[in-house]
Write a protein that holds these residues in place. Structure first.
Motif, PDB file in Angstrom:
ATOM      1  N   LEU A  66      39.291 -12.971   7.790  1.00  0.00           N
ATOM      2  CA  LEU A  66      38.785 -11.610   7.946  1.00  0.00           C
ATOM      3  C   LEU A  66      38.422 -10.919   6.646  1.00  0.00           C
ATOM      4  O   LEU A  66      37.920  -9.797   6.667  1.00  0.00           O
ATOM      5  CB  LEU A  66      39.809 -10.785   8.721  1.00  0.00           C
ATOM      6  CG  LEU A  66      39.986 -11.295  10.158  1.00  0.00           C
ATOM      7  CD1 LEU A  66      41.285 -10.801  10.752  1.00  0.00           C
ATOM      8  CD2 LEU A  66      38.827 -10.867  11.025  1.00  0.00           C
ATOM      9  N   GLY A  67      38.661 -11.571   5.513  1.00  0.00           N
ATOM     10  CA  GLY A  67      38.162 -11.030   4.269  1.00  0.00           C
ATOM     11  C   GLY A  67      39.207 -10.291   3.446  1.00  0.00           C
ATOM     12  O   GLY A  67      40.248  -9.889   3.952  1.00  0.00           O
ATOM     13  N   PRO A  68      38.933 -10.076   2.154  1.00  0.00           N
ATOM     14  CA  PRO A  68      39.928  -9.507   1.244  1.00  0.00           C
ATOM     15  C   PRO A  68      40.260  -8.050   1.527  1.00  0.00           C
ATOM     16  O   PRO A  68      41.428  -7.651   1.430  1.00  0.00           O
ATOM     17  CB  PRO A  68      39.281  -9.677  -0.139  1.00  0.00           C
ATOM     18  CG  PRO A  68      37.819  -9.820   0.130  1.00  0.00           C
ATOM     19  CD  PRO A  68      37.697 -10.491   1.454  1.00  0.00           C
ATOM     20  N   GLY A  69      39.267  -7.216   1.856  1.00  0.00           N
ATOM     21  CA  GLY A  69      39.552  -5.808   2.114  1.00  0.00           C
ATOM     22  C   GLY A  69      40.388  -5.624   3.362  1.00  0.00           C
ATOM     23  O   GLY A  69      41.405  -4.915   3.366  1.00  0.00           O
ATOM     24  N   PHE A  70      39.966  -6.263   4.452  1.00  0.00           N
ATOM     25  CA  PHE A  70      40.728  -6.262   5.692  1.00  0.00           C
ATOM     26  C   PHE A  70      42.122  -6.833   5.438  1.00  0.00           C
ATOM     27  O   PHE A  70      43.124  -6.305   5.925  1.00  0.00           O
ATOM     28  CB  PHE A  70      39.988  -7.095   6.726  1.00  0.00           C
ATOM     29  CG  PHE A  70      40.544  -7.029   8.123  1.00  0.00           C
ATOM     30  CD1 PHE A  70      39.901  -6.304   9.104  1.00  0.00           C
ATOM     31  CD2 PHE A  70      41.698  -7.717   8.454  1.00  0.00           C
ATOM     32  CE1 PHE A  70      40.413  -6.256  10.409  1.00  0.00           C
ATOM     33  CE2 PHE A  70      42.215  -7.686   9.734  1.00  0.00           C
ATOM     34  CZ  PHE A  70      41.570  -6.950  10.724  1.00  0.00           C
ATOM     35  N   GLY A  71      42.179  -7.922   4.663  1.00  0.00           N
ATOM     36  CA  GLY A  71      43.454  -8.572   4.410  1.00  0.00           C
ATOM     37  C   GLY A  71      44.432  -7.690   3.661  1.00  0.00           C
ATOM     38  O   GLY A  71      45.620  -7.662   3.981  1.00  0.00           O
TER      39      GLY A  71
ATOM     40  N   LEU B  27      39.835 -14.019  -0.944  1.00  0.00           N
ATOM     41  CA  LEU B  27      38.956 -14.329  -2.079  1.00  0.00           C
ATOM     42  C   LEU B  27      38.871 -15.819  -2.375  1.00  0.00           C
ATOM     43  O   LEU B  27      38.147 -16.216  -3.302  1.00  0.00           O
ATOM     44  CB  LEU B  27      39.443 -13.591  -3.330  1.00  0.00           C
ATOM     45  CG  LEU B  27      39.335 -12.061  -3.290  1.00  0.00           C
ATOM     46  CD1 LEU B  27      39.994 -11.444  -4.520  1.00  0.00           C
ATOM     47  CD2 LEU B  27      37.885 -11.612  -3.190  1.00  0.00           C
ATOM     48  N   LEU B  28      39.590 -16.647  -1.621  1.00  0.00           N
ATOM     49  CA  LEU B  28      39.544 -18.091  -1.868  1.00  0.00           C
ATOM     50  C   LEU B  28      38.134 -18.623  -1.628  1.00  0.00           C
ATOM     51  O   LEU B  28      37.405 -18.118  -0.770  1.00  0.00           O
ATOM     52  CB  LEU B  28      40.537 -18.811  -0.951  1.00  0.00           C
ATOM     53  CG  LEU B  28      42.026 -18.606  -1.247  1.00  0.00           C
ATOM     54  CD1 LEU B  28      42.861 -19.264  -0.159  1.00  0.00           C
ATOM     55  CD2 LEU B  28      42.394 -19.160  -2.617  1.00  0.00           C
TER      56      LEU B  28
END
Length: 277
Positions: free
Chosen positions: A119-124, A162-163
């Motif tokens: 779900l991505g870095p911001g959501f995470g 971010l991986l």
């Protein structure tokens, strides 16, 4: 497939600000002078918590505003993704008590790593912080350490998002990547959380105690020794459990998360048409 909730400029700015505040909160005792009266985080934790909540809200607002301004481009958070955020935060909170207090085993870590990946870095980041907050309410673990736990878990999920290879890396190679990251993140989480307590509870006369005003390298050496002799026995089982869960149940969990994002159609632009067209 790119992240369903990608980062835009506003989100990057908000995440940078909250991370700067977090690093400052964790690290300021290392720069304290010999005359500093370190009394623990019981005094500054409420202020940090009061600052953290609007900063998390700023990340959410930034994602929402970017989704609206992007039109048919990259979406931000919408009602569906906010609902998914709540479901995953509740799931993470429910998983944490299953291993809390038992040799550092915390099964919620693997879910946070996999969710941040999909779900991505911001959501995470928001998911990690909210999950830790919800689990504290569930287990009664509210205290001066809570805002620091929220920040640390947010960083764990942020790093997962971010991986590399989010668009094309799949199968066993992706599981190995996530398991390796989960192991490192599990140990780093424990190390960072040690930093918020070590200057105050290390003991006044021990060789591994924090010494205000000492050179930073000397204090960092004591801190490394403190981690090796106290918390590593908790951090390594947490890392091992995260690796095992990622490798054994990672595939169905990733598949379920990706299927959910596809069916929710996060990336689909919304268009309203007059009746009769």
């Amino acid at each position: 497939m790119s992240s369903p909730v990608p980062l835009g400029r506003r989100s990057v700015a908000a995440l940078s600000l909250v991370s700067f505040v977090g690093v400052t909160a964790f690290g300021w005792p290392l720069l304290a002078s010999t005359k500093s009266a370190l009394v623990g985080h019981s005094a500054d934790a409420p202020w940090l918590f009061a600052l953290l909540l609007p900063l998390l809200l700023a990340v959410v607002i930034a994602q929402i505003s970017e989704g609206r301004s992007a039109g048919g481009g990259a979406p931000g958070l919408d009602a569906k993704s906010v609902a998914l955020l709540g479901v995953l935060a509740a799931a993470g909170a429910a998983l944490r008590p299953l291993g809390a207090g038992t040799a550092g085993l915390e099964p919620m870590f693997f879910l946070m790593v996999l969710s941040g990946r999909v779900l991505g870095p911001g959501f995470g980041f928001v998911l990690g912080a909210l999950s830790m907050f919800a689990s504290a309410l569930l287990t009664g673990g509210v205290g001066p350490w809570l805002p620091f736990q929220m920040l640390a878990m947010g960083w764990v999920c942020l790093g997962s998002g971010l991986l590399p290879g989010a668009a094309g890396l799949r199968g066993r190679r992706e599981l190995i990547l996530l398991a390796g990251y989960g192991a490192v993140a599990s140990v780093l989480y424990g190390t960072i959380m040690n930093l918020q307590g070590w200057p105050y509870i290390g003991g006044l006369s021990s060789s591994i105690s924090f010494v205000p005003g000492d050179p930073l390298p000397a204090n960092l050496l004591r801190f490394a020794t403190y981690c090796l002799t106290t918390s590593l026995g908790w951090d390594l089982p947490r890392a091992a459990l995260t690796v095992v869960l990622c490798l054994t149940v990672g595939t169905p969990v990733l598949r379920a998360l990706r299927r959910t994002t596809r069916r929710a159609a996060f990336a689909a632009p919304v268009a309203f048409r007059p009746p009769g067209e």
